[in-house]
Design a protein around this motif. Structure first.
Motif, PDB file in Angstrom:
ATOM      1  N   ARG A 218       0.820  -1.199   0.000  1.00  0.00           N
ATOM      2  CA  ARG A 218       0.000   0.000   0.000  1.00  0.00           C
ATOM      3  C   ARG A 218       0.857   1.253   0.000  1.00  0.00           C
ATOM      4  NH1 ARG A 218      -1.753  -1.446   6.132  1.00  0.00           N
ATOM      5  NH2 ARG A 218       0.234  -0.963   7.139  1.00  0.00           N
ATOM      6  N   ALA A 219       0.185   2.385  -0.219  1.00  0.00           N
ATOM      7  CA  ALA A 219       0.861   3.684  -0.157  1.00  0.00           C
ATOM      8  C   ALA A 219      -0.151   4.735   0.257  1.00  0.00           C
ATOM      9  CB  ALA A 219       1.492   4.048  -1.496  1.00  0.00           C
ATOM     10  N   HIS A 220       0.340   5.783   0.919  1.00  0.00           N
ATOM     11  CA  HIS A 220      -0.495   6.881   1.378  1.00  0.00           C
ATOM     12  C   HIS A 220      -0.347   8.067   0.429  1.00  0.00           C
ATOM     13  CE1 HIS A 220       0.276   4.353   4.866  1.00  0.00           C
ATOM     14  NE2 HIS A 220      -0.741   4.917   5.500  1.00  0.00           N
ATOM     15  N   PHE A 221      -1.477   8.722   0.134  1.00  0.00           N
ATOM     16  CA  PHE A 221      -1.456   9.869  -0.766  1.00  0.00           C
ATOM     17  C   PHE A 221      -2.348  10.977  -0.217  1.00  0.00           C
ATOM     18  CE2 PHE A 221      -0.554   6.189  -3.433  1.00  0.00           C
ATOM     19  CZ  PHE A 221       0.572   6.617  -4.133  1.00  0.00           C
ATOM     20  N   LYS A 222      -2.177  12.184  -0.783  1.00  0.00           N
ATOM     21  CA  LYS A 222      -3.021  13.324  -0.482  1.00  0.00           C
ATOM     22  C   LYS A 222      -4.021  13.526  -1.625  1.00  0.00           C
ATOM     23  CE  LYS A 222      -1.004  15.010   3.319  1.00  0.00           C
ATOM     24  NZ  LYS A 222      -1.737  15.221   4.588  1.00  0.00           N
ATOM     25  N   ARG A 223      -5.242  13.857  -1.259  1.00  0.00           N
ATOM     26  CA  ARG A 223      -6.262  14.083  -2.271  1.00  0.00           C
ATOM     27  C   ARG A 223      -5.869  15.186  -3.255  1.00  0.00           C
ATOM     28  NH1 ARG A 223      -9.436  17.451  -4.075  1.00  0.00           N
ATOM     29  NH2 ARG A 223      -8.507  18.927  -2.642  1.00  0.00           N
TER      30      ARG A 223
END
Length: 429
Positions: A218-223
């Protein structure tokens, strides 16, 4: 200098350059071996836990690894490339890209990798581009709120329906009632500025953080890495009211309040989320449906300025226990659900003005066709007093002023902690 001397010097220089290049290659190879030695005990990563929550008897909520050991060996070695070739990764699956990103980040924390910043950005951008350009994404929605599920501040988005459903099954062991919804993007628009996607919708919900393929690699992103806020869409920007912080606080509170579990600090967590929601509600500007007769001035930001001769009429919504509430809306999307084809027009008002409009009604209901959050009139007054006390506190210099401020804050806390919750979450239709 003779011709033979010139040729001899040129040959010597070429030999020296070749020797230097050989030495540099040996040094790089040695440095690479030393780097690999530092990473040796790490091994290749596996999918992480879905979230930090532990359920007795259900400690192992990890999913099956989607990549074989052989494929990991092939992909993982790319972490040592000094200049990663984009053509190498453009045919990778989403999980293969996320695996490589995970390796890069994990190995970099242990020992710096040559070319890390540029190579990491290449992989990150490839993933981000696929999310942005995807025809369909699969999002977890909370059946208890009807909105995207918020887990520790993040929205869960999946690249495949299979992975999303696996996550729903895992979350069910934590007593979460979730469903998978396919969310399509309007990627056929002629320009990016004309696209209206799921990520635009997330802005109105205040959901600025999301995880891709949580539970797998997984990876985290900003909208806002996908699309800018609506106010940035040209033509002077959209100046209509929007309250993303409030909506997010409401959804976060409702998701917690309607989660059928008990744990040691749940009351404190609920109280903190409720207070955040209440404070955001007090600070917001709302669209209020109204009819008016007589003179009125419409300001640039959508607010109305009335005179003593203006007659105003507001709608009301009656609850199942025969109480009457003034409907107010956080944004145009919610307003249009109830009053798009009516004679009521939307006007913008702050919390203090709305408190005056409530009159003999029992309070307000925020987004009656959405989150349906009721704030009784006495709680509205308490919130308004709290805001005034906080404002006065900034200028409180004397002991008398500070004592008065302390007494006011104590009174507000007492009013807020009465029977029931400050902002009542309603399940009524």
């Amino acid at each position: 200098m003779g011709l033979f001397d010139f040729l001899g010097n040129k040959k010597n220089r070429e030999e020296e350059e070749a020797l230097l290049m050989e030495q540099e290659a040996e040094q790089r190879e040695k440095a690479l071996e030393e780097l690999k030695e530092k990473h040796k005990d790490l091994g290749w990563p596996s999918p992480g836990k879905l979230n930090p929550i532990r359920i007795e008897g259900q400690e192992n909520l990890e999913f099956e690894d989607p990549l074989s050991d052989e494929r990991k060996d092939e992909i993982g070695q790319l972490v040592y490339e000094e200049d990663l070739n984009l053509d190498t990764i453009k045919f990778f699956s989403m999980q293969e890209l996320l695996f490589l990103l995970t390796v890069q980040e994990g190995y970099q924390r242990i020992a710096p990798i040559p070319g890390y910043e540029a190579n990491h950005r290449k992989v990150y951008n490839e993933i981000l581009g696929r999310v942005r350009d995807a025809k369909t994404l699969y999002v977890l929605f909370d059946s208890m709120t009807g909105y995207p599920f918020i887990d520790h501040g993040y929205i869960n988005i999946y690249s495949s329906e299979e992975y999303a459903q696996a996550a729903v099954n895992a979350f069910s062991k934590q007593f979460r009632k979730l469903i998978v919804r396919p969310c399509k993007a309007d990627n056929d628009a002629e320009s990016a500025s004309e696209r209206r996607t799921f990520f635009d919708y997330l802005y109105y919900l205040g959901a600025e953080n999301f995880i891709v393929d949580n539970g797998f690699y997984r990876a985290h992103f900003k909208r806002n890495e996908i699309v800018a806020a609506p106010g940035d869409w040209g033509n002077g920007g959209d100046k209509s009211p929007k309250n993303p912080e409030l909506v997010f606080a409401i959804l976060d509170f409702l998701g917690e309040a309607r989660w059928p579990v008990k744990y040691e600090k749940r009351d404190a967590v609920l109280a903190a989320k409720e207070m955040r929601m209440a404070q955001a509600a007090q600070a917001a500007h709302y669209i209020v449906p109204m009819m008016h007769e007589g003179p009125v001035e419409v300001l640039d930001d959508g607010r109305y300025k009335f005179t003593a001769d203006t007659k105003i009429r507001f709608p009301e919504i009656k609850s199942s226990d025969e109480k009457h509430f003034l409907p107010v809306f956080t944004d145009g999307i919610e307003f249009s659900k109830a009053f798009r084809n009516t004679d009521y027009k939307g006007a913008v008002f702050g919390f203090g003005d709305i408190l005056k409009f409530v009159g003999d009604k029992n309070g307000i209901i925020i987004n009656p066709n959405g989150q349906k959050v009721m704030i009784p009139r006495d709680r509205m007054l308490a919130l308004h007093m709290a805001a005034q006390a906080a404002s006065a506190g900034k200028n409180a210099g004397t002991k008398t002023q500070k004592k008065k401020l302390s007494e006011t804050e104590a009174a507000v806390q007492s009013a807020m902690s009465g029977k029931g919750i400050a902002a009542k979450a309603s399940d009524e239709e």
